[in-house]
Structures are given as C-alpha cells and as structure tokens.
Write an enzyme that holds these catalytic residues in place. Structure first.
Site, PDB file in Angstrom:
ATOM      1  N   ARG A 117      15.040 -79.657   2.112  1.00 55.91           N
ATOM      2  CA  ARG A 117      13.644 -79.307   2.352  1.00 55.91           C
ATOM      3  C   ARG A 117      13.564 -78.372   3.559  1.00 55.91           C
ATOM      4  O   ARG A 117      14.498 -78.265   4.348  1.00 55.91           O
ATOM      5  CB  ARG A 117      12.815 -80.570   2.613  1.00 55.91           C
ATOM      6  CG  ARG A 117      12.569 -81.426   1.392  1.00 55.91           C
ATOM      7  CD  ARG A 117      11.860 -82.730   1.739  1.00 55.91           C
ATOM      8  NE  ARG A 117      12.727 -83.630   2.499  1.00 55.91           N
ATOM      9  CZ  ARG A 117      12.337 -84.824   2.953  1.00 55.91           C
ATOM     10  NH1 ARG A 117      11.090 -85.236   2.754  1.00 55.91           N
ATOM     11  NH2 ARG A 117      13.174 -85.598   3.618  1.00 55.91           N
TER      12      ARG A 117
ATOM     13  N   LYS B  36      12.760 -83.384   8.967  1.00 51.55           N
ATOM     14  CA  LYS B  36      13.375 -84.618   9.451  1.00 51.55           C
ATOM     15  C   LYS B  36      13.537 -84.597  10.963  1.00 51.55           C
ATOM     16  O   LYS B  36      13.428 -83.553  11.621  1.00 51.55           O
ATOM     17  CB  LYS B  36      14.741 -84.828   8.795  1.00 51.55           C
ATOM     18  CG  LYS B  36      14.666 -85.099   7.308  1.00 51.55           C
ATOM     19  CD  LYS B  36      13.837 -86.339   6.967  1.00 51.55           C
ATOM     20  CE  LYS B  36      14.494 -87.623   7.444  1.00 51.55           C
ATOM     21  NZ  LYS B  36      13.664 -88.824   7.130  1.00 51.55           N
TER      22      LYS B  36
ATOM     23  N   TYR C 161       8.676 -85.308  10.951  1.00 56.46           N
ATOM     24  CA  TYR C 161       8.848 -86.759  10.854  1.00 56.46           C
ATOM     25  C   TYR C 161       9.812 -87.171  11.955  1.00 56.46           C
ATOM     26  O   TYR C 161      10.920 -86.625  12.052  1.00 56.46           O
ATOM     27  CB  TYR C 161       9.428 -87.151   9.494  1.00 56.46           C
ATOM     28  CG  TYR C 161       8.473 -87.009   8.329  1.00 56.46           C
ATOM     29  CD1 TYR C 161       7.312 -87.778   8.261  1.00 56.46           C
ATOM     30  CD2 TYR C 161       8.739 -86.117   7.297  1.00 56.46           C
ATOM     31  CE1 TYR C 161       6.434 -87.658   7.194  1.00 56.46           C
ATOM     32  CE2 TYR C 161       7.872 -85.995   6.215  1.00 56.46           C
ATOM     33  CZ  TYR C 161       6.711 -86.761   6.172  1.00 56.46           C
ATOM     34  OH  TYR C 161       5.851 -86.637   5.114  1.00 56.46           O
TER      35      TYR C 161
ATOM     36  N   HIS D  73      10.053 -90.909  13.270  1.00 53.51           N
ATOM     37  CA  HIS D  73      10.516 -92.290  13.066  1.00 53.51           C
ATOM     38  C   HIS D  73      11.220 -92.819  14.316  1.00 53.51           C
ATOM     39  O   HIS D  73      12.334 -93.357  14.245  1.00 53.51           O
ATOM     40  CB  HIS D  73      11.443 -92.355  11.848  1.00 53.51           C
ATOM     41  CG  HIS D  73      10.785 -91.929  10.565  1.00 53.51           C
ATOM     42  ND1 HIS D  73       9.761 -92.650   9.981  1.00 53.51           N
ATOM     43  CD2 HIS D  73      10.994 -90.850   9.769  1.00 53.51           C
ATOM     44  CE1 HIS D  73       9.373 -92.042   8.873  1.00 53.51           C
ATOM     45  NE2 HIS D  73      10.087 -90.938   8.726  1.00 53.51           N
TER      46      HIS D  73
ATOM     47  N   GLU E 295       4.391 -89.061  10.418  1.00 52.72           N
ATOM     48  CA  GLU E 295       4.215 -90.394   9.836  1.00 52.72           C
ATOM     49  C   GLU E 295       3.206 -91.278  10.567  1.00 52.72           C
ATOM     50  O   GLU E 295       2.823 -92.330  10.049  1.00 52.72           O
ATOM     51  CB  GLU E 295       5.573 -91.118   9.747  1.00 52.72           C
ATOM     52  CG  GLU E 295       6.132 -91.622  11.056  1.00 52.72           C
ATOM     53  CD  GLU E 295       6.937 -90.592  11.828  1.00 52.72           C
ATOM     54  OE1 GLU E 295       7.554 -90.963  12.839  1.00 52.72           O
ATOM     55  OE2 GLU E 295       6.950 -89.409  11.411  1.00 52.72           O
TER      56      GLU E 295
ATOM     57  N   LEU F  94       5.408-100.528   5.097  1.00 53.51           N
ATOM     58  CA  LEU F  94       5.372 -99.616   6.245  1.00 53.51           C
ATOM     59  C   LEU F  94       4.316-100.065   7.228  1.00 53.51           C
ATOM     60  O   LEU F  94       3.175-100.345   6.847  1.00 53.51           O
ATOM     61  CB  LEU F  94       5.065 -98.187   5.793  1.00 53.51           C
ATOM     62  CG  LEU F  94       4.849 -97.177   6.928  1.00 53.51           C
ATOM     63  CD1 LEU F  94       6.176 -96.856   7.596  1.00 53.51           C
ATOM     64  CD2 LEU F  94       4.184 -95.905   6.432  1.00 53.51           C
TER      65      LEU F  94
ATOM     66  N   ILE G 209      13.946 -97.401   5.169  1.00 52.01           N
ATOM     67  CA  ILE G 209      15.162 -97.484   5.969  1.00 52.01           C
ATOM     68  C   ILE G 209      15.039 -96.642   7.238  1.00 52.01           C
ATOM     69  O   ILE G 209      15.601 -96.983   8.286  1.00 52.01           O
ATOM     70  CB  ILE G 209      16.400 -97.041   5.145  1.00 52.01           C
ATOM     71  CG1 ILE G 209      17.688 -97.068   5.982  1.00 52.01           C
ATOM     72  CG2 ILE G 209      16.204 -95.676   4.534  1.00 52.01           C
ATOM     73  CD1 ILE G 209      18.048 -98.443   6.519  1.00 52.01           C
ATOM     74  N   ASP G 210      14.294 -95.534   7.184  1.00 46.50           N
ATOM     75  CA  ASP G 210      14.152 -94.716   8.389  1.00 46.50           C
ATOM     76  C   ASP G 210      13.290 -95.400   9.440  1.00 46.50           C
ATOM     77  O   ASP G 210      13.191 -94.934  10.574  1.00 46.50           O
ATOM     78  CB  ASP G 210      13.617 -93.312   8.073  1.00 46.50           C
ATOM     79  CG  ASP G 210      12.435 -93.312   7.134  1.00 46.50           C
ATOM     80  OD1 ASP G 210      11.829 -94.379   6.931  1.00 46.50           O
ATOM     81  OD2 ASP G 210      12.122 -92.246   6.584  1.00 46.50           O
TER      82      ASP G 210
END
Length: 370
Positions: A15, A73, A92, A94, A116, A238, A267-268
């Site tokens: 991406r 990411k 993102y 996380h 997020e 989440l 998982i992230d």
C-alpha cells in the site's frame, strides 16, 4: 507545507500513503509533495502518475525530510533516525502495542497523528473503518484457505455439502471487522456465531442477518463454548488506541479440534488470543500452537493493496488537507476528529488510551496547544 510520501518497507506491504488523486488535491491546495521513487508501484501507481499531478519524485531521505510524512503503517526501527522535532507523521501508529516506537517518538518530539484513534463527528473510527472492512472480509477468506488440508488445516469446507454439516465460524466482536467477517462467512454458507458485550449491537446484527447468525453476549463461558465447537475463530475486538483485551485463553485453544484456525485481526494492538505470541507476515502467515493454526498477520489489507490504498486515501485525504492548510495546532483546535488522532506532541503522550496501556504519563492535547 512540504509533504513526503515514502515507500512502505514493512514485509509485503505494497500500500502507499497517497494516491495520485490525493497528491493532486494537496498540490492544488498549494503544497509541495515529494513521493519516493516507486512508492506506489505495488498499488498500481507509477512515478509518472504522481509527476503528472505535480509531485516531485525523490529518494527515501527526501520523502522523510519534509514537514509532514504520510504513510500507511507505523514507522519501523530502521526509520527512527528520520524523526525530529516538529515533524508530523500521519499514519496508522498502534502505539499501545509498540513501546519502542512510542519511546522513539516521544524522545524525538515527533507529532504522531494516528488514523486508528480519530473519532468521527457521529462516533466511529472513519479512518480505520475502510481497513477494518477489508480485514474482516479477508479474515474469512484466509481462514477458509488454511482450513484446507494441504495448508495444514483439518480439511473442513465451511459451506459443507449435501448430507454433511456446514463448518462453524465464531466471530468475537461485532464492530466493523466482525460484521464484515460474519457477512462473508454467512455468504459461504457457514454456521456463524457472533459475540459482543453490546446487547443493542447484537440485536441490530440479528435483524440485519435475518436470524442467519447466532448472537451471544460475550462472556468467558459463552466464548469458551463457542470456541470449542468452532472450525474458524476470528478475533475482531478493538478498543481505540488501547491494547486489545485477552479474551481467548490457552485452555480454550486447547479445547479446539486439531487443524482448526484462528485469525487474530487486532494483532497490531496486541491481539485477543492468549496463544498469540507474535505478529506474522504475508511471507509466513501462520504458526501452530496446541494443534491450532494461528494467522496473525499485522497488515492483512496489505495483501490487496490496489483496493486498500484507494479505500484508505478516500478517508485520509480530507484531514491531511486540513492539517497541511492550517498546521497541526489550528487543525486540532478546529476539528475534534483530528485532535483525537494526535497521539504524541512535543515529547508528550496525548492519547490516554495509549498511556494507560503502556503505563506512561498522559498530557491532554488541549493543555499543550491551548
């Protein structure tokens, strides 16, 4: 503002943070955009597509040496050396599951704006929703794949066949991921159970699926019973910005039939399975624990970058323009959604959920920017 679009370096992550359409919007707003060479190739966008809308094509160093970096990411350790005060990283993040990245951003005084945690005007997570939709749909797709015997599974066809019972799918969490996972599983003909702590949401899904799914309150007993009977279990819980709760114990996994599959979508954010030991990659997506295949890829939508990039940037373009036009302080003051996305600012952790998850000090953004 000078804006950089670096190429993603996470394993099998194709991406890209901006499409040519998004770049065109930024350029027309008076901003300069540097796109790293070949950053968009995996998503179907050539350098020439970006040049045609006014972007400069440059190196990774040039893309990172900008005022705002737009990514998909979280930055990896090899990218930390680019961090510096007053830089905005819009991606993102996380952070609740990544104390090392959090420490690096705080130490360097980077402003981190996390997709997020951005809460929309009517609630919900509009910048997370597109990827949650894709991850939910793909979770059943990959689960079905690994249930096949040649891939290590028990050899169960979820749809069953004439005279043979259908496979059983349990979805833990009834949000965007869970709804889309259930939608695909029902479409495949599986027996589907959805668990959640929100009775109203369960009632809503019961009506949406016209009774084709079993809805249950998410209690340890109900989770244990559903997991034990399942061929495929999808973790879809989440808590915005926070570490995901551990809801499925080792004992529950041990109760499953060998060759069953679990997909830990969050998982992230740490994952919801006690047996989730690490994030996997698209190169090596599963490992076996207690006889059960665990799919714990942290960038599930990265497997479909063409679809995922277009879906993501349709949501991220508006806030990016506002931040570029106004600066992060004014943008956050004028737009609550942007404010909720700011996780770090001038060396302070401004997300309470992240701070609570990591046991760190929290400083409200409003106290820092007035």
């Amino acid at each position: 503002m000078l804006i950089g679009i670096p190429k993603e370096i996470k394993n099998q992550e194709e991406r890209v943070g901006a499409t040519p359409s998004m770049v065109a919007s930024l350029v027309s707003g008076g901003h300069e955009v540097i796109v790293e060479h070949n950053a968009g190739v995996g998503s179907g966008f050539a350098d020439a597509d970006y040049s045609a809308v006014g972007a400069k094509i440059g190196s990774a160093d040039e893309a990172w040496q900008t005022e705002m970096v737009v990514k998909v990411k979280e930055p990896l350790a090899t990218e930390y050396h680019y961090f510096r005060p007053n830089m905005i990283i819009y991606t993102y993040l996380h952070l609740a599951a990544d104390p090392k990245l959090t420490a690096a951003m705080l130490e360097s005084k980077v402003t981190g704006v996390a997709y997020e945690t951005m809460v929309g005007r009517n609630g919900g997570l509009p910048l997370l929703a597109p990827m949650s939709e894709i991850a939910g749909r793909m979770s059943v797709q990959v689960g079905t794949h690994f249930l096949e015997e040649p891939h290590g599974g028990k050899g169960r066809l979820l749809a069953g066949t004439t005279g043979v019972a259908r496979g059983k799918v349990t979805v833990i969490g009834a949000g965007t991921v869970g709804f889309n996972a259930a939608k695909i599983a029902v479409g495949l003909g599986a027996q589907v159970t959805i668990l959640d702590i929100n009775a109203s949401r369960l009632e809503e899904l019961d009506n949406l699926f016209d009774g084709k799914v079993q809805t249950l309150m998410s209690t340890p007993h109900n989770i244990a019973e559903a997991v034990k009977a399942s061929d495929l279990v999808i973790g879809a819980v989440l808590i915005p910005g926070a570490k995901a709760p551990t809801l499925v114990t080792t004992a529950m996994i041990e109760s499953m039939e060998a060759g069953s599959v679990v997909v830990d979508v969050p998982i992230d954010q740490g994952g919801i399975f006690e047996t989730t030991t690490h994030a996997t990659t698209h190169d090596d997506p599963v490992y076996v624990s207690h006889g059960v295949l665990h799919y714990t890829v942290a960038n599930i939508p990265g497997a479909v970058p063409k679809t995922a990039t277009e879906a993501l940037t349709s949501a991220t373009t508006g806030p990016a323009l506002k931040i570029a036009n106004l600066g992060i302080e004014t943008a956050a003051q004028n737009d609550r959604m942007i404010a909720t996305g700011v996780n770090t600012y001038e060396g302070e952790l401004t997300s309470k959920a992240v701070a609570d998850s990591l046991g760190l000090h929290y400083q409200p953004l409003i106290d820092l920017i007035g």
